[in-house]
Design an enzyme around this catalytic site. Structure first.
Site, PDB file in Angstrom:
ATOM      1  N   HIS A 124      61.856 -77.857  26.717  1.00 27.38           N
ATOM      2  CA  HIS A 124      61.476 -77.876  28.136  1.00 27.38           C
ATOM      3  C   HIS A 124      59.959 -77.813  28.292  1.00 27.38           C
ATOM      4  O   HIS A 124      59.456 -77.659  29.401  1.00 27.38           O
ATOM      5  CB  HIS A 124      62.099 -76.679  28.861  1.00 27.38           C
ATOM      6  CG  HIS A 124      63.606 -76.628  28.798  1.00 27.38           C
ATOM      7  ND1 HIS A 124      64.399 -77.742  28.928  1.00 27.38           N
ATOM      8  CD2 HIS A 124      64.464 -75.576  28.628  1.00 27.38           C
ATOM      9  CE1 HIS A 124      65.672 -77.389  28.827  1.00 27.38           C
ATOM     10  NE2 HIS A 124      65.731 -76.084  28.646  1.00 27.38           N
ATOM     11  N   TYR A 213      70.259 -88.249  34.582  1.00 23.31           N
ATOM     12  CA  TYR A 213      71.552 -87.581  34.451  1.00 23.31           C
ATOM     13  C   TYR A 213      72.636 -88.322  35.225  1.00 23.31           C
ATOM     14  O   TYR A 213      73.749 -88.539  34.729  1.00 23.31           O
ATOM     15  CB  TYR A 213      71.402 -86.152  34.977  1.00 23.31           C
ATOM     16  CG  TYR A 213      72.629 -85.271  34.920  1.00 23.31           C
ATOM     17  CD1 TYR A 213      72.771 -84.336  33.900  1.00 23.31           C
ATOM     18  CD2 TYR A 213      73.625 -85.337  35.892  1.00 23.31           C
ATOM     19  CE1 TYR A 213      73.878 -83.498  33.851  1.00 23.31           C
ATOM     20  CE2 TYR A 213      74.733 -84.509  35.849  1.00 23.31           C
ATOM     21  CZ  TYR A 213      74.853 -83.590  34.821  1.00 23.31           C
ATOM     22  OH  TYR A 213      75.954 -82.763  34.776  1.00 23.31           O
ATOM     23  N   SER A 248      82.249 -86.923  27.232  1.00 25.45           N
ATOM     24  CA  SER A 248      82.553 -86.735  28.653  1.00 25.45           C
ATOM     25  C   SER A 248      82.420 -85.259  28.997  1.00 25.45           C
ATOM     26  O   SER A 248      82.540 -84.391  28.124  1.00 25.45           O
ATOM     27  CB  SER A 248      83.969 -87.213  28.972  1.00 25.45           C
ATOM     28  OG  SER A 248      84.931 -86.366  28.338  1.00 25.45           O
ATOM     29  N   MET A 252      83.147 -82.030  26.568  1.00 24.38           N
ATOM     30  CA  MET A 252      82.004 -81.220  26.151  1.00 24.38           C
ATOM     31  C   MET A 252      82.185 -79.767  26.552  1.00 24.38           C
ATOM     32  O   MET A 252      81.832 -78.853  25.810  1.00 24.38           O
ATOM     33  CB  MET A 252      80.722 -81.782  26.769  1.00 24.38           C
ATOM     34  CG  MET A 252      80.345 -83.147  26.245  1.00 24.38           C
ATOM     35  SD  MET A 252      79.621 -83.061  24.604  1.00 24.38           S
ATOM     36  CE  MET A 252      78.020 -82.426  25.012  1.00 24.38           C
ATOM     37  N   PHE A 276      77.385 -73.326  29.125  1.00 25.97           N
ATOM     38  CA  PHE A 276      76.334 -74.308  29.379  1.00 25.97           C
ATOM     39  C   PHE A 276      76.849 -75.425  30.282  1.00 25.97           C
ATOM     40  O   PHE A 276      76.076 -76.204  30.819  1.00 25.97           O
ATOM     41  CB  PHE A 276      75.823 -74.896  28.062  1.00 25.97           C
ATOM     42  CG  PHE A 276      74.941 -73.953  27.289  1.00 25.97           C
ATOM     43  CD1 PHE A 276      73.639 -73.705  27.701  1.00 25.97           C
ATOM     44  CD2 PHE A 276      75.413 -73.301  26.165  1.00 25.97           C
ATOM     45  CE1 PHE A 276      72.820 -72.829  26.999  1.00 25.97           C
ATOM     46  CE2 PHE A 276      74.595 -72.434  25.449  1.00 25.97           C
ATOM     47  CZ  PHE A 276      73.300 -72.203  25.876  1.00 25.97           C
ATOM     48  N   GLY A 280      78.974 -80.065  36.415  1.00 29.93           N
ATOM     49  CA  GLY A 280      78.431 -81.350  36.011  1.00 29.93           C
ATOM     50  C   GLY A 280      78.573 -82.443  37.046  1.00 29.93           C
ATOM     51  O   GLY A 280      78.466 -83.629  36.725  1.00 29.93           O
TER      52      GLY A 280
END
Length: 317
Positions: A124, A213, A248, A252, A276, A280
């Protein structure tokens, strides 16, 4: 005096920026080269100053075939990392480790140099904090971006499930304000994007690929093929489509819950269900922002990003 940053005393690290709001909610961070960073747990710092690990990154030795995923938090780093690892290996095998085990900020120079090739790193950090050899060796970098409202919501849900003192105790309205004003780990998203654009422009020979994204979400196979071409991989269309399916969001998230390991610190509060991967979705921000909050966000964001050239998708197409 207006514009003067307040500070607080930390027993282990001395003076740190005070990022608390009027309710006393904020982040436990230090500041390096104009950017805020989480103060990592003592077991990871091993007596060093928090900034030492970030500073070490600049001196790390890279290999010509290294790849770096660059992104602001919660913009799809983990997702893209899995895609690239599959493309490179030529298999549909998910990684057992989490992406933090390949993240500059977590592993520093020593951890980076200890990893065997072929290495897919992620970070990042802005370009100026990456190893000097990124530009010198023309290391391939992929920047993945996400619309700022969904990124804000995802970052909030991520931070509220992290144990103290790294976690966030405020509500979403408070977090959104911190997100807009940059009083947050890794600073303002708008500043991150503009800085990335400016620093890449100053290194025109650096091979970079910009990904969104939302494009990966709406047309994953095309996005995977785009990444494969950029990396110079002779991946067939069929294999790229298989990778897109294997990565996908549903699959995930299942992998994250069932097989991921390797975190160097406790990541989630007990009982939080932290992961995490949350939803989505494109446009989930509509479930979090009030109309007034959304309008204020637009006003401030658009003012900062005017003529930046970045175009985001805020609702599914």
């Amino acid at each position: 005096m207006a514009g003067v940053e307040k500070s607080l005393q930390d027993p282990n690290h001395g003076e740190l920026p005070d990022l608390r709001n009027s309710k006393g909610h904020g982040f436990h961070c230090y500041k390096h080269d104009g950017v805020y960073f989480f103060v990592l747990p003592p077991q990871m710092l091993k007596g060093a100053h928090p900034a030492d690990r970030i500073k070490s990154v600049k001196k790390a030795q890279l290999k010509d075939d290294d790849i770096i995923i660059c992104a602001y938090p919660k913009c799809g780093t983990h997702w893209l990392w899995e895609v690239i690892e599959m493309l490179i290996s030529g298999t549909l095998q998910h990684q057992k480790d989490v992406k933090e085990t390949r993240m500059f900020e977590f592993i520093g120079k020593d951890g980076m140099e200890a990893l065997p090739p072929r290495r897919v790193f992620n970070t990042h950090l802005p370009l100026r904090m990456l190893p000097k050899q990124v530009v010198e060796k023309k290391i391939k970098c992929i920047q993945i971006m996400r619309n700022p409202k969904d990124a804000c919501v995802s970052f909030f849900n991520h931070c509220k499930n992290i144990p103290k003192p790294l976690g966030y105790e405020g509500d979403f309205a408070e977090f959104a304000e911190a997100f807009l004003t940059g009083k947050i780990p890794f600073g303002s998203y708008s500043t991150y994007l503009q800085t990335w654009k400016d620093e890449v422009a100053a290194a025109p020979e650096l091979p970079t690929l910009d990904m969104y994204y939302e494009d990966m979400k709406m047309d994953p196979a095309t996005s995977v093929k785009k990444v494969a071409r950029f990396l110079g991989l002779a991946s067939s269309d069929k294999f790229c489509e298989d990778v897109a399916d294997a990565c996908s969001f549903t699959k995930m998230k299942k992998v994250d819950q069932e097989m991921k390991s390797g975190l160097p610190m406790k990541m989630w509060e007990d009982g939080s269900g932290g992961t995490f991967y949350r939803k989505g979705e494109i446009g989930d921000w509509k479930n979090w922002f009030t109309v007034a909050q959304s309008e204020r966000f637009d006003q401030l964001w658009n003012k900062k990003m005017k003529d930046s050239g970045f175009e985001f998708t805020y609702t599914p197409v």
